[in-house]
Design a protein around this motif. Structure first.
Motif, PDB file in Angstrom:
ATOM      1  N   HIS A 175      38.236  35.003  41.334  1.00 33.30           N
ATOM      2  CA  HIS A 175      38.024  34.675  39.925  1.00 33.30           C
ATOM      3  C   HIS A 175      39.220  34.999  39.033  1.00 33.30           C
ATOM      4  CE1 HIS A 175      33.932  33.089  39.569  1.00 33.30           C
ATOM      5  NE2 HIS A 175      33.600  33.888  40.571  1.00 33.30           N
ATOM      6  N   PRO A 176      39.882  36.167  39.200  1.00 34.16           N
ATOM      7  CA  PRO A 176      41.046  36.416  38.334  1.00 34.16           C
ATOM      8  C   PRO A 176      42.155  35.374  38.517  1.00 34.16           C
ATOM      9  CG  PRO A 176      40.273  38.463  39.307  1.00 34.16           C
ATOM     10  CD  PRO A 176      39.549  37.366  39.999  1.00 34.16           C
ATOM     11  N   ARG A 177      42.405  34.986  39.758  1.00 34.43           N
ATOM     12  CA  ARG A 177      43.447  33.976  40.006  1.00 34.43           C
ATOM     13  C   ARG A 177      43.042  32.634  39.394  1.00 34.43           C
ATOM     14  NH1 ARG A 177      48.211  36.384  41.330  1.00 34.43           N
ATOM     15  NH2 ARG A 177      47.717  38.268  42.524  1.00 34.43           N
ATOM     16  N   HIS A 178      41.759  32.294  39.509  1.00 33.68           N
ATOM     17  CA  HIS A 178      41.275  31.057  38.893  1.00 33.68           C
ATOM     18  C   HIS A 178      41.471  31.110  37.383  1.00 33.68           C
ATOM     19  CE1 HIS A 178      37.786  28.525  37.309  1.00 33.68           C
ATOM     20  NE2 HIS A 178      38.662  27.669  37.784  1.00 33.68           N
ATOM     21  N   LEU A 179      41.105  32.236  36.781  1.00 28.27           N
ATOM     22  CA  LEU A 179      41.257  32.404  35.340  1.00 28.27           C
ATOM     23  C   LEU A 179      42.708  32.224  34.927  1.00 28.27           C
ATOM     24  CD1 LEU A 179      39.890  33.150  32.672  1.00 28.27           C
ATOM     25  CD2 LEU A 179      39.974  35.551  33.372  1.00 28.27           C
ATOM     26  N   ALA A 180      43.621  32.820  35.686  1.00 24.62           N
ATOM     27  CA  ALA A 180      45.045  32.693  35.373  1.00 24.62           C
ATOM     28  C   ALA A 180      45.531  31.257  35.499  1.00 24.62           C
ATOM     29  CB  ALA A 180      45.861  33.612  36.279  1.00 24.62           C
ATOM     30  N   GLN A 181      44.940  30.505  36.414  1.00 24.29           N
ATOM     31  CA  GLN A 181      45.335  29.104  36.598  1.00 24.29           C
ATOM     32  C   GLN A 181      44.917  28.223  35.431  1.00 24.29           C
ATOM     33  OE1 GLN A 181      43.719  27.760  40.341  1.00 24.29           O
ATOM     34  NE2 GLN A 181      45.068  29.068  41.568  1.00 24.29           N
ATOM     35  N   VAL A 182      43.759  28.516  34.833  1.00 24.52           N
ATOM     36  CA  VAL A 182      43.242  27.619  33.796  1.00 24.52           C
ATOM     37  C   VAL A 182      43.776  27.963  32.410  1.00 24.52           C
ATOM     38  CG1 VAL A 182      41.146  27.283  35.146  1.00 24.52           C
ATOM     39  CG2 VAL A 182      41.115  28.893  33.248  1.00 24.52           C
ATOM     40  N   ILE A 183      44.236  29.200  32.193  1.00 26.83           N
ATOM     41  CA  ILE A 183      44.761  29.593  30.885  1.00 26.83           C
ATOM     42  C   ILE A 183      46.185  29.076  30.735  1.00 26.83           C
ATOM     43  CG2 ILE A 183      45.407  31.519  29.401  1.00 26.83           C
ATOM     44  CD1 ILE A 183      42.464  31.489  29.670  1.00 26.83           C
ATOM     45  N   GLY A 184      46.403  28.255  29.732  1.00 28.33           N
ATOM     46  CA  GLY A 184      47.752  27.725  29.516  1.00 28.33           C
ATOM     47  C   GLY A 184      48.259  26.938  30.700  1.00 28.33           C
ATOM     48  N   ALA A 185      47.326  26.279  31.405  1.00 29.91           N
ATOM     49  CA  ALA A 185      47.682  25.477  32.583  1.00 29.91           C
ATOM     50  C   ALA A 185      48.518  26.277  33.573  1.00 29.91           C
ATOM     51  CB  ALA A 185      48.407  24.206  32.165  1.00 29.91           C
ATOM     52  N   GLY A 186      48.073  27.497  33.828  1.00 27.55           N
ATOM     53  CA  GLY A 186      48.748  28.344  34.809  1.00 27.55           C
ATOM     54  C   GLY A 186      49.737  29.313  34.209  1.00 27.55           C
ATOM     55  N   GLY A 187      49.671  29.486  32.902  1.00 27.17           N
ATOM     56  CA  GLY A 187      50.654  30.331  32.250  1.00 27.17           C
ATOM     57  C   GLY A 187      50.281  31.792  32.117  1.00 27.17           C
ATOM     58  N   ALA A 188      49.105  32.180  32.599  1.00 31.55           N
ATOM     59  CA  ALA A 188      48.695  33.577  32.480  1.00 31.55           C
ATOM     60  C   ALA A 188      49.257  34.402  33.631  1.00 31.55           C
ATOM     61  CB  ALA A 188      47.176  33.682  32.455  1.00 31.55           C
ATOM     62  N   ARG A 189      49.425  35.694  33.367  1.00 26.60           N
ATOM     63  CA  ARG A 189      49.942  36.624  34.366  1.00 26.60           C
ATOM     64  C   ARG A 189      48.793  37.464  34.910  1.00 26.60           C
ATOM     65  NH1 ARG A 189      52.715  41.742  34.072  1.00 26.60           N
ATOM     66  NH2 ARG A 189      52.145  41.837  31.871  1.00 26.60           N
ATOM     67  N   VAL A 190      48.856  37.824  36.190  1.00 30.10           N
ATOM     68  CA  VAL A 190      47.813  38.627  36.835  1.00 30.10           C
ATOM     69  C   VAL A 190      48.402  39.976  37.240  1.00 30.10           C
ATOM     70  CG1 VAL A 190      46.181  38.800  38.752  1.00 30.10           C
ATOM     71  CG2 VAL A 190      46.645  36.572  37.716  1.00 30.10           C
ATOM     72  N   VAL A 191      47.683  41.044  36.891  1.00 36.03           N
ATOM     73  CA  VAL A 191      48.033  42.393  37.335  1.00 36.03           C
ATOM     74  C   VAL A 191      46.812  42.987  38.016  1.00 36.03           C
ATOM     75  CG1 VAL A 191      48.602  44.747  36.616  1.00 36.03           C
ATOM     76  CG2 VAL A 191      49.781  42.806  35.568  1.00 36.03           C
ATOM     77  N   GLU A 192      46.997  43.481  39.239  1.00 37.01           N
ATOM     78  CA  GLU A 192      45.889  44.108  39.963  1.00 37.01           C
ATOM     79  C   GLU A 192      45.908  45.619  39.737  1.00 37.01           C
ATOM     80  OE1 GLU A 192      45.035  44.900  44.576  1.00 37.01           O
ATOM     81  OE2 GLU A 192      44.698  42.789  43.986  1.00 37.01           O
ATOM     82  N   ILE A 193      44.728  46.171  39.431  1.00 37.77           N
ATOM     83  CA  ILE A 193      44.557  47.607  39.278  1.00 37.77           C
ATOM     84  C   ILE A 193      43.888  48.126  40.544  1.00 37.77           C
ATOM     85  CG2 ILE A 193      43.554  49.464  37.904  1.00 37.77           C
ATOM     86  CD1 ILE A 193      45.633  47.843  36.369  1.00 37.77           C
ATOM     87  N   ALA A 194      44.582  48.975  41.280  1.00 38.35           N
ATOM     88  CA  ALA A 194      44.112  49.428  42.587  1.00 38.35           C
ATOM     89  C   ALA A 194      42.715  50.038  42.491  1.00 38.35           C
ATOM     90  CB  ALA A 194      45.085  50.450  43.167  1.00 38.35           C
ATOM     91  N   GLY A 195      41.820  49.537  43.362  1.00 34.67           N
ATOM     92  CA  GLY A 195      40.486  50.104  43.485  1.00 34.67           C
ATOM     93  C   GLY A 195      39.502  49.722  42.410  1.00 34.67           C
ATOM     94  N   MET A 196      39.941  48.988  41.407  1.00 28.22           N
ATOM     95  CA  MET A 196      39.095  48.730  40.245  1.00 28.22           C
ATOM     96  C   MET A 196      37.930  47.819  40.583  1.00 28.22           C
ATOM     97  SD  MET A 196      40.302  47.447  36.468  1.00 28.22           S
ATOM     98  CE  MET A 196      39.140  47.306  35.112  1.00 28.22           C
ATOM     99  N   GLY A 197      36.758  48.148  40.034  1.00 28.29           N
ATOM    100  CA  GLY A 197      35.582  47.297  40.115  1.00 28.29           C
ATOM    101  C   GLY A 197      35.255  46.773  38.730  1.00 28.29           C
TER     102      GLY A 197
END
Length: 295
Positions: free
Chosen positions: A249-271
């Motif tokens: 879902h986060p990668r999908h969200l990043a793809q649709v915002i600004g036609a792929g213009g969003a950045r993704v940062v993973e927080i270790a262990g986060m739920g």
């Protein structure tokens, strides 16, 4: 710290709190369904307030804000309008927005409908308000309806009726809820979540949980074209242990915002929770994002 009530609709007053220098760029925290603004941990708020005027608030039917739903039902989209009217009521022209869970959806609605009010957006533990399919690393296009759903243990807990068995039993239930939402990768700190919820109950003045947002009309929330067209800098936080909107879902969200213009940062262990272990890395990610954007 400054507390103030803001009228966002006739008969609706929302509790707000501001921390940080009044002249610093504003940052509005938008919490999830049924959640008071105190769901944003003090330590996280204080870390963000080192460089921002941080605003957190209680949605309708949470915390100290107006309890309105049973007398005057409203759609979820009204909660997004409330976010904009909080800014209006506090005299804030533009703000960085940070939204979690339903708050992430509300942030997307503001991003789509009022981009002129948003300096940047950070989206946590949420899904895209878009019908655009997800493009997997191998190029496969996956329809939104086929993306992974909510974990069974979360659905099972949400399916249980919430009965009033007194304050201590309600605290037990809320701690169990956080234990499930925490996602299984980080240790569950029962004492931390119990103290958090005790403070929220004291702030609210009742231990009885609201169900208003679960009953509100959630139609008319898709913003496929508007999100694809946005130019607002957007950060998506990815939690590998997220049980409500699990990867991708986060990668999908990043793809649709600004036609792929969003950045993704993973927080270790986060739920789908904000325990102490994630608060430092989360604050760092948000501040790096807002610093890059500026005011």
């Amino acid at each position: 710290m400054q507390q103030q009530y803001v009228e966002t609709a006739p008969g609706v007053r929302l509790w707000t709190e501001r921390r940080g220098a009044p002249e610093a760029p504003a940052l509005l925290l938008v919490m999830g369904a049924q959640a008071s603004g105190l769901g944003w941990p003090d330590a996280l708020v204080d870390a963000l307030a080192a460089r921002h005027q941080v605003i957190r608030y209680d949605h309708r039917d949470t915390g100290r804000s107006t309890t309105a739903f049973d007398q005057h039902p409203y759609p979820i989209t009204d909660l997004a309008r409330d976010a904009v009217r909080v800014l209006d009521g506090l005299g804030v022209e533009k703000a960085h927005l940070v939204g979690m869970s339903l708050g992430g959806m509300l942030t997307q609605l503001v991003l789509a409908d009022h981009p002129e009010r948003v300096l940047s957006a950070t989206l946590i533990g949420t899904c895209a308000l878009s019908e655009t399919p997800y493009e997997a690393p191998d190029g496969t296009r996956v329809p939104v309806g086929e993306l992974p759903g909510i974990a069974p243990e979360v659905l099972e807990m949400w399916s249980r009726p919430v009965e009033d068995r007194g304050p201590e039993a309600e605290l037990d239930r809320r701690v169990e809820h956080w234990r499930v939402l925490n996602g299984g990768q980080l240790p569950v700190e029962d004492a931390y979540f119990r103290d958090l919820e005790a403070r929220i109950i004291a702030h609210t003045g009742t231990h009885v949980a609201s169900t208003a947002h679960a009953r509100a009309d959630d139609s008319h929330m898709l913003r496929t074209e508007e999100l694809a067209d946005t130019k607002v800098p957007t950060l998506v936080i990815s939690g590998p242990a997220e049980p409500v909107f699990p990867p991708p879902h986060p990668r999908h969200l990043a793809q649709v915002i600004g036609a792929g213009g969003a950045r993704v940062v993973e927080i270790a262990g986060m739920g789908h929770a904000l325990p102490p272990a994630v608060q430092g890395p989360l604050a760092e990610a948000i501040l790096t994002h807002t610093d890059a954007v500026g005011a």
